[in-house]
Design an enzyme around this catalytic site. Structure first.
Site, PDB file in Angstrom:
ATOM      1  N   THR A  89       0.819  -1.215   0.000  1.00 48.32           N
ATOM      2  CA  THR A  89       0.000   0.000   0.000  1.00 48.32           C
ATOM      3  C   THR A  89       0.851   1.264   0.000  1.00 48.32           C
ATOM      4  OG1 THR A  89      -1.650  -1.220   1.268  1.00 48.32           O
ATOM      5  CG2 THR A  89      -1.891   1.168   1.202  1.00 48.32           C
ATOM      6  N   HIS A 133      17.934  28.044  16.357  1.00 52.16           N
ATOM      7  CA  HIS A 133      17.044  29.143  15.997  1.00 52.16           C
ATOM      8  C   HIS A 133      17.252  29.505  14.525  1.00 52.16           C
ATOM      9  CE1 HIS A 133      14.866  32.905  16.187  1.00 52.16           C
ATOM     10  NE2 HIS A 133      15.881  33.457  15.531  1.00 52.16           N
TER      11      HIS A 133
HETATM   12  C1  LIG Z   1      -4.203   6.812   0.848  1.00 52.63           C
HETATM   13  C2  LIG Z   1      -3.298   6.322   1.942  1.00 52.63           C
HETATM   14  C3  LIG Z   1      -2.347   7.183   2.463  1.00 52.63           C
HETATM   15  C4  LIG Z   1      -1.500   6.736   3.477  1.00 52.63           C
HETATM   16  N1  LIG Z   1      -0.566   7.595   3.989  1.00 52.63           N
HETATM   17  C5  LIG Z   1       0.261   7.174   4.967  1.00 52.63           C
HETATM   18  C6  LIG Z   1       1.260   8.027   5.493  1.00 52.63           C
HETATM   19  O1  LIG Z   1       1.421   9.180   5.074  1.00 52.63           O
HETATM   20  N2  LIG Z   1       2.078   7.557   6.471  1.00 52.63           N
HETATM   21  C7  LIG Z   1       1.944   6.286   6.958  1.00 52.63           C
HETATM   22  O2  LIG Z   1       2.712   5.892   7.850  1.00 52.63           O
HETATM   23  N3  LIG Z   1       0.989   5.444   6.479  1.00 52.63           N
HETATM   24  C8  LIG Z   1       0.162   5.862   5.504  1.00 52.63           C
HETATM   25  N4  LIG Z   1      -0.783   5.009   5.005  1.00 52.63           N
HETATM   26  C9  LIG Z   1      -0.894   3.651   5.589  1.00 52.63           C
HETATM   27  C10 LIG Z   1       0.211   2.724   5.047  1.00 52.63           C
HETATM   28  O3  LIG Z   1       0.221   2.748   3.649  1.00 52.63           O
HETATM   29  C11 LIG Z   1      -0.020   1.329   5.560  1.00 52.63           C
HETATM   30  O4  LIG Z   1      -0.170   1.377   6.959  1.00 52.63           O
HETATM   31  C12 LIG Z   1       1.135   0.405   5.242  1.00 52.63           C
HETATM   32  O5  LIG Z   1       1.361   0.340   3.855  1.00 52.63           O
HETATM   33  C13 LIG Z   1       0.840  -0.977   5.796  1.00 52.63           C
HETATM   34  O6  LIG Z   1       1.856  -1.830   5.441  1.00 52.63           O
HETATM   35  P1  LIG Z   1       1.654  -3.393   5.573  1.00 52.63           P
HETATM   36  O7  LIG Z   1       3.012  -3.945   5.393  1.00 52.63           O
HETATM   37  O8  LIG Z   1       0.955  -3.742   6.809  1.00 52.63           O
HETATM   38  O9  LIG Z   1       0.666  -3.807   4.391  1.00 52.63           O
HETATM   39  P2  LIG Z   1       0.641  -3.449   2.861  1.00 52.63           P
HETATM   40  O10 LIG Z   1       1.607  -2.398   2.516  1.00 52.63           O
HETATM   41  O11 LIG Z   1      -0.780  -3.204   2.511  1.00 52.63           O
HETATM   42  O12 LIG Z   1       1.142  -4.787   2.152  1.00 52.63           O
HETATM   43  C14 LIG Z   1       0.409  -5.966   2.153  1.00 52.63           C
HETATM   44  C15 LIG Z   1       0.716  -6.737   0.898  1.00 52.63           C
HETATM   45  O13 LIG Z   1       0.183  -8.041   0.996  1.00 52.63           O
HETATM   46  C16 LIG Z   1      -0.312  -8.443  -0.268  1.00 52.63           C
HETATM   47  N5  LIG Z   1      -1.291  -9.509  -0.042  1.00 52.63           N
HETATM   48  C17 LIG Z   1      -2.464  -9.411   0.634  1.00 52.63           C
HETATM   49  N6  LIG Z   1      -3.065 -10.612   0.688  1.00 52.63           N
HETATM   50  C18 LIG Z   1      -2.261 -11.477   0.033  1.00 52.63           C
HETATM   51  C19 LIG Z   1      -2.347 -12.868  -0.244  1.00 52.63           C
HETATM   52  N7  LIG Z   1      -3.355 -13.612   0.200  1.00 52.63           N
HETATM   53  N8  LIG Z   1      -1.353 -13.432  -0.981  1.00 52.63           N
HETATM   54  C20 LIG Z   1      -0.315 -12.703  -1.421  1.00 52.63           C
HETATM   55  N9  LIG Z   1      -0.179 -11.376  -1.172  1.00 52.63           N
HETATM   56  C21 LIG Z   1      -1.137 -10.782  -0.449  1.00 52.63           C
HETATM   57  C22 LIG Z   1      -0.897  -7.157  -0.816  1.00 52.63           C
HETATM   58  O14 LIG Z   1      -1.016  -7.228  -2.226  1.00 52.63           O
HETATM   59  C23 LIG Z   1       0.116  -6.118  -0.355  1.00 52.63           C
HETATM   60  O15 LIG Z   1       1.117  -5.916  -1.319  1.00 52.63           O
HETATM   61  C24 LIG Z   1      -1.632   5.415   3.969  1.00 52.63           C
HETATM   62  C25 LIG Z   1      -2.588   4.533   3.430  1.00 52.63           C
HETATM   63  C26 LIG Z   1      -3.408   4.992   2.427  1.00 52.63           C
HETATM   64  C27 LIG Z   1      -4.431   4.040   1.865  1.00 52.63           C
END
Ligand SMILES: Cc1cc2nc3c(=O)[nH]c(=O)nc-3n(C[C@H](O)[C@H](O)[C@H](O)COP(=O)(O)OP(=O)(O)OC[C@H]3O[C@@H](n4cnc5c(N)ncnc54)[C@H](O)[C@@H]3O)c2cc1C
Length: 459
Positions: A40, A441
């Site tokens: 994400t 500052h």
């Molecule tokens: C619009 C938006 C803006 C954001 N802005 C910020 C910000 O400014 N700062 C911040 O800290 N956070 C921000 N976030 C939140 C941040 O993006 C997420 O908290 C973070 O990416 C989570 O990481 P993760 O590793 O938990 O999961 P993810 O990055 O979502 O990764 C999970 C991965 O698992 C894969 N997957 C899922 N199920 C399966 C499966 N069954 N088999 C194989 N692959 C699978 C998915 O395709 C994905 O690639 C934002 C989110 C959004 C939506």
């Protein structure tokens, strides 16, 4: 059947660095990803949105140029395809780097496809079955589309992912949800030139923040011409000859607004459906988040859940910290715990909100006797010089232990300056220690000792 030492499902913010550490420790690791590497943050979240926020701020600054004594050559024109191309490139460059890094890693097998648990040690990806004694779930979350919102099945809507594909500025963007994602898109699109209406069910924006923060943010957004409708208990939408009608009482009566586009930003849900958690016996809570203990272990020995899917954080840095905790415990013989993490985050409207620790309301609920100090940004030299004086700084401390419990900096550089307080909290320093810091500052951070000097019992 292919055997590994560990299988990581999801190449988001925790999976790849953990896979790399395990490979470094001599393990054979499978990393399974069904979509784009980087998850994400890289592809649909932080990176593209913060790139868009930067473009939107530029448009805003040029429009306001006279404020700084500048005369622009003509009115601002927003070249949306160029704006989008820049944001896409920021994502693509990061993804390509990840691709190169993971692609060249000996001991790592990168498998593309949807992974599903068959039992506590077996994962199926298409026709392949993989086994390992350790399985790490890093499957993230996606937009929650409220299933019962009246009319949503009859109109076209955007999510925080699909809106990134827009190459035009909507005439009027309706946004359901007045929380972090909704507010960032609201200000961004207003600055790109759209009319924007936000509708929020709670009586105020950002209901989890203190009321003074919500009110100040509402003022900032309304000053830019964004319409904000709060306390909308029964939001409904319906097709309308001019686009999409937004109703505050289901789907009846006069619409509160008519928009050309609709963004649904009413929360996120974990990607745990279709993961086969039942087959492996992995427990979730009622919203589908995987239940973990203080060391990120699920109820099934040998299976851990990291990042957004465990419901213990919803940020890139919390997902990455989950990796750090598990790597430290599994590979470095340490004893790191989730509860040691101080919650911190930023909201990237402009000016941004930097937050660390508890809100005032949470500190009350936890029974602390509080000291509070607040200072408007109009009394911060750096903000005055920059001509950006909206917002305020606030810190709360425990009156007995003198520990800083929480802080908020809503103002220019607030996302950076908050770290002065966050670092002191992480070090466990009582607040008087910072009174003797000699900050640079002119910065926003230089007011932190002054802010702390102002700590007084609540009235
Ligand atoms: C619009 C938006 C803006 C954001 N802005 C910020 C910000 O400014 N700062 C911040 O800290 N956070 C921000 N976030 C939140 C941040 O993006 C997420 O908290 C973070 O990416 C989570 O990481 P993760 O590793 O938990 O999961 P993810 O990055 O979502 O990764 C999970 C991965 O698992 C894969 N997957 C899922 N199920 C399966 C499966 N069954 N088999 C194989 N692959 C699978 C998915 O395709 C994905 O690639 C934002 C989110 C959004 C939506």
């Amino acid at each position: 059947m292919k055997n590994f030492d560990a299988i990581v499902i999801g190449a988001g913010q925790a999976g790849p660095p953990l896979a790399a550490r395990m490979v470094e420790a001599g393990m054979q690791v499978a990393l399974v990803e069904r979509d784009l590497l980087g998850g994400t943050c890289v592809n649909y979240g932080c990176m593209p949105t913060k790139a868009l926020v930067a473009s939107a701020r530029t448009a805003h600054v040029v429009r306001q140029a006279a404020h700084w004594g500048m005369v622009p050559n003509g009115p601002v024109q927003v070249d949306m395809p160029a704006v989008k191309a820049r944001a896409s490139k920021v994502s693509k460059d990061a993804r390509d780097n990840l691709e190169r890094w993971l692609g060249g890693m000996e001991g790592l097998t990168l498998i593309r496809g949807h992974a599903r648990l068959e039992d506590a040690h077996t994962v199926r990806v298409g026709t392949e079955a993989l086994t390992a004694p350790r399985i790490i779930l890093n499957v993230g979350a996606r937009t929650l589309v409220p299933p019962t919102l009246p009319g949503l099945d009859r109109v076209q809507y955007l999510t925080s992912s699909s809106i990134l594909e827009l190459e035009e500025v909507p005439d009027h963007l309706l946004i359901i949800g007045g929380s972090y994602i909704g507010l960032e898109f609201a200000q961004m699109y207003r600055r790109f030139g759209a009319q924007v209406t936000i509708v929020e069910r709670s009586p105020r924006l950002l209901p989890r923040e203190d009321a003074d923060i919500s009110e100040a943010i509402q003022d900032i957004l309304e000053a830019e011409g964004i319409e904000i409708l709060t306390g909308a208990a029964c939001i409904g939408v319906a097709p309308h000859p001019e686009g999409i009608a937004l109703h505050l009482d289901g789907q009846t009566g006069e619409p509160a607004a008519i928009g050309s586009h609709l963004l649904v930003a009413a929360g996120r849900r974990p990607n745990t459906d279709g993961l086969g958690l039942d087959s492996a016996g992995v427990a979730t809570d009622s919203r589908g988040y995987i239940t973990v203990d203080d060391k990120l272990a699920t109820n099934v020995p040998g299976i851990w859940a990291l990042g957004d899917c465990n419901g213990r954080g919803a940020f890139t840095h919390t997902s990455y910290n989950d990796f750090e905790i598990l790597a430290a415990n599994l590979l470095d013989n340490e004893n790191r715990r989730l509860h040691q993490r101080i919650p911190a985050y930023a909201l990237y409207i402009d000016p941004p909100l930097g937050r660390a620790g508890m809100t005032e309301a949470q500190a009350h609920e936890a029974g602390h006797k509080l000291l509070v100090s607040k200072r408007p940004m109009s009394r911060v030299g750096r903000a005055i010089e920059k001509g950006e004086t909206q917002g305020f700084m606030k810190v709360i401390a425990d009156a007995e232990t003198q520990q800083i419990l929480g802080a908020a900096i809503l103002g220019v550089e607030g996302d950076e300056a908050i770290h002065g307080l966050l670092d002191a909290m992480s070090a466990g320093n009582p607040y008087p220690v910072l009174r003797w810091a000699v900050p640079v500052h002119p910065t926003v951070s230089e007011l932190i000792p002054t802010l702390l000097l102002g700590l007084k019992p609540e009235k």
